[in-house]
Scaffold this active site. Structure first.
Site, mmCIF file in Angstrom:
data_model
loop_
_atom_site.group_PDB
_atom_site.id
_atom_site.type_symbol
_atom_site.label_atom_id
_atom_site.label_comp_id
_atom_site.label_asym_id
_atom_site.label_seq_id
_atom_site.Cartn_x
_atom_site.Cartn_y
_atom_site.Cartn_z
ATOM 1 N N LYS B 78 -8.452 -5.334 -3.110
ATOM 2 C CA LYS B 78 -7.138 -5.758 -3.679
ATOM 3 C C LYS B 78 -7.186 -6.996 -4.370
ATOM 4 C CE LYS B 78 -2.378 -5.715 -2.435
ATOM 5 N NZ LYS B 78 -1.016 -5.796 -1.221
ATOM 6 N N SER B 153 2.202 -1.974 -1.576
ATOM 7 C CA SER B 153 1.806 -2.430 -2.642
ATOM 8 C C SER B 153 0.282 -2.365 -2.856
ATOM 9 C CB SER B 153 2.352 -3.819 -2.924
ATOM 10 O OG SER B 153 1.260 -4.625 -1.759
ATOM 11 N N SER B 177 2.720 -2.721 3.294
ATOM 12 C CA SER B 177 1.697 -2.423 1.964
ATOM 13 C C SER B 177 0.322 -1.963 2.260
ATOM 14 C CB SER B 177 1.679 -3.899 1.279
ATOM 15 O OG SER B 177 2.879 -4.110 0.621
#
Lengths: 98, 486
Positions: B78, B153, B177
């Site tokens: 990420k 997210s 997330s």
């Protein structure tokens, strides 16, 4: 239903160092009111005698030995600087000329 | 395609038998990325060259019999985890050209173990969102239906694993997330106990809630990746000093007599019917494995979302104060004086959702409102944690839905922040309480969209959580992954 008005939004934006256009201030006032209205749910919760919890982990005052360790080099520290001069981060004037 | 369908641990086996090299695996994945990335858009930055170099190093390690469990198996990371001299944008214009001068501890661990990093994955800006629609770089798409969001997210990481662009990925979870996108893309996602995995080099959103964790295709791979991630780190003062177990040992244990808690109200109003039916199926599956199903109460869960959005935004408003155009990141040309420069830098660098959350958090912490909002939320947080303490006196784990509905369409919730926040209704409690939780695939809708269920365990209860998840996975089966017609 108005918990927060445009004047408060302007005050908070200043605290947050955030420039907002006039249209953004209007939008922000409307949406923050919606969110704060949702947050009123908490007002109905009885929290008498309840201790606040800022953190889930009971660690306190985590120390390390006071020994010299390797750290970021000056060159690396400046690699991402948007404006640098002679080994300093350069910012616009802070103190007024007299 | 055959190689792409292998789990990480299956690849381990092939690597050890020398039937395939890490370079071949990485090359296969890079080809797959080239083929499907225009549709899925999981990545912000690809690091193909670095990945191939790491693969060669991994092949050396394997030859020398110095391989760890995941040596040679590629991963996607990420874009809020710092990677040395590789762009780390956090999904924001603010950090468009930011190249960190150091590696996050988790990234350093990957490098040391010989885990090739394929690239940096897309995310909601500063991890604020549940769909990747707030990313400055545009949204990622759900590989199961390209018209739908992959969740967020950590949506890019989830989409990458679900689209078979990577066998493994790292995400971060502040209020769901990792778990919400895992649920929406039909994969496994784990949020560990707060403090289990180092946050050093993770760009902070809400420091008391953030945790890094794995995305994988099955439970065993998550246990393997958690072994690599978990560990004490002196660079993170909230890192737990406890010894870490081998999570692989938790797999395959008999769960007869395991007490599985189900909260009274968790299958009620507002829950999609097919999601509710899938959770019920999982309850039945646990029962048929000899687990005991116990009804529990979590009376303060209904306050979790309101609590979460005050705690998270308050912490975010403080954490994001560092983005001022001085040391790194975007800087405005409006330079009349320093404060003007700060204000315009932040106005230009942040998107609308980030601005909203900074404003809400600043307001909740400001003089006159602190007691009514922030302090009140911290007290509610205590009550939410107490609910779990009481529940875990009676049960070993808790089963619930991960999300109230399956993957939604683009544009469906982005204009109404409150509707988007409701995606997190089942996930924020674990972050507030600091306890581990995971999402795993448990079914498909009649339209073929994945449905996940959530398992929650007490602090440092990862072993029992993974052991229950592994048993449940065996019982409900797996649901495959979309091929995207390549």
């Amino acid at each position: 239903m108005s918990i927060i008005d445009k004047k408060t939004v302007e005050h908070v934006a200043n605290l947050a160092r955030l420039y907002l256009t006039d249209a953004e201030k209007e939008d922000m006032t409307e949406i923050l009111n919606k969110i704060l209205d949702f947050e009123q749910k908490l007002a109905g919760l009885n929290t008498d005698g309840v201790k606040p919890m800022a953190h889930a982990v009971p660690l306190e005052n985590v120390m390390r030995d006071d020994t010299v360790e390797e750290s970021l080099s000056v060159r690396e520290a400046f690699l991402n600087a948007p404006c640098e001069a002679e080994g300093f981060f350069k910012v616009p004037r802070i103190v007024e000329k007299d | 395609m055959e190689l792409l369908k292998k789990s990480a641990l299956e690849l381990r086996d092939l690597l050890d038998k020398r039937e395939v090299s890490s370079r071949e695996i990485v090359e296969t994945y890079l080809k797959r990325i080239e083929a499907v990335e225009p549709k899925v858009k999981s990545f912000v930055t690809l690091t193909a060259e670095e990945a191939l170099q790491a693969a060669d190093k991994a092949d050396e390690m394997i030859k020398e019999k110095k391989a760890g469990l995941l040596t040679g198996i590629p991963i996607a990371v990420k874009d809020n985890m710092c990677t040395y001299h590789v762009e780390t944008t956090c999904g924001s214009k603010m950090l468009e050209n930011f190249k960190p001068p150091y590696d996050a501890t988790v990234v350093a661990n990957l490098k040391e173990t010989g885990v090739p990093v394929l690239g940096k994955t897309n995310m909601d800006e500063f991890a604020m969102g549940s769909s990747t629609e707030t990313s400055y770089y545009g949204p990622s798409r759900n590989p199961w239906d390209l018209e739908r969001v992959p969740g967020g997210s950590s949506g890019g990481s989830a989409a990458a694993v679900a689209a078979m662009e990577a066998p493994l990925a790292l995400g971060s979870d502040t209020g769901g997330s990792i778990r919400q996108p895992a649920s929406l893309t039909g994969i496994v996602g784990v949020k560990p106990t707060y403090g289990l995995v180092s946050r050093y080099g993770l760009i902070a959103f809400a420091s008391s809630l953030d945790q890094i964790g794995p995305f994988t295709r099955n439970v065993a791979d998550s246990a393997a990746l958690l072994n690599l991630l978990s560990g004490y780190d002196p660079k993170d003062t909230t890192s737990l000093p406890h010894a870490r177990p081998d999570y692989m040992q938790a797999l395959g244990k008999d769960i007869k007599g395991l007490k599985v808690g189900v909260a009274k109200d968790s299958l009620g109003d507002g829950l999609d019917k097919e999601v509710a039916a899938t959770v019920k199926k999982s309850i039945d599956a646990f029962a048929s494995l000899g687990a005991e199903i116990v009804e529990i109460e979590l009376p303060h869960s209904e306050y979790a979302l309101a609590t979460y959005y005050l705690v998270a935004t308050a912490e975010a408003s403080s954490n994001l104060a560092r983005f001022d155009g001085v040391r790194f990141g975007h800087r405005s040309q409006e330079e009349k004086d320093s404060v003007t420069m700060f204000k315009h830098t932040r106005a230009e660098g942040f998107g609308p959702e980030v601005k909203r959350r900074i404003m809400l958090g600043t307001y909740a912490l400001s003089a006159g409102f602190y007691d009514a909002y922030y302090l009140k939320a911290l007290k509610a947080r205590t009550l939410i944690k107490s609910d779990f303490d009481a529940a875990f006196g009676k049960v070993d784990i808790i089963l619930s839905p991960t999300t109230p509905s399956v993957a939604f369409k683009f544009g469906e919730k982005i204009s109404d922040p409150l509707a988007m926040y409701l995606s997190d209704v089942f996930t924020t409690t674990a972050n507030l309480a600091g306890i581990p939780a995971m999402s795993m695939p448990a079914g498909l809708t009649t339209n073929g969209l994945p449905i996940g269920v959530q398992l929650i365990a007490p602090a440092l209860g990862e072993e029992i959580m993974l052991s229950a998840a592994y048993a449940l996975e065996k019982a409900v089966g797996t649901f495959g992954l979309p091929t995207l017609e390549v």
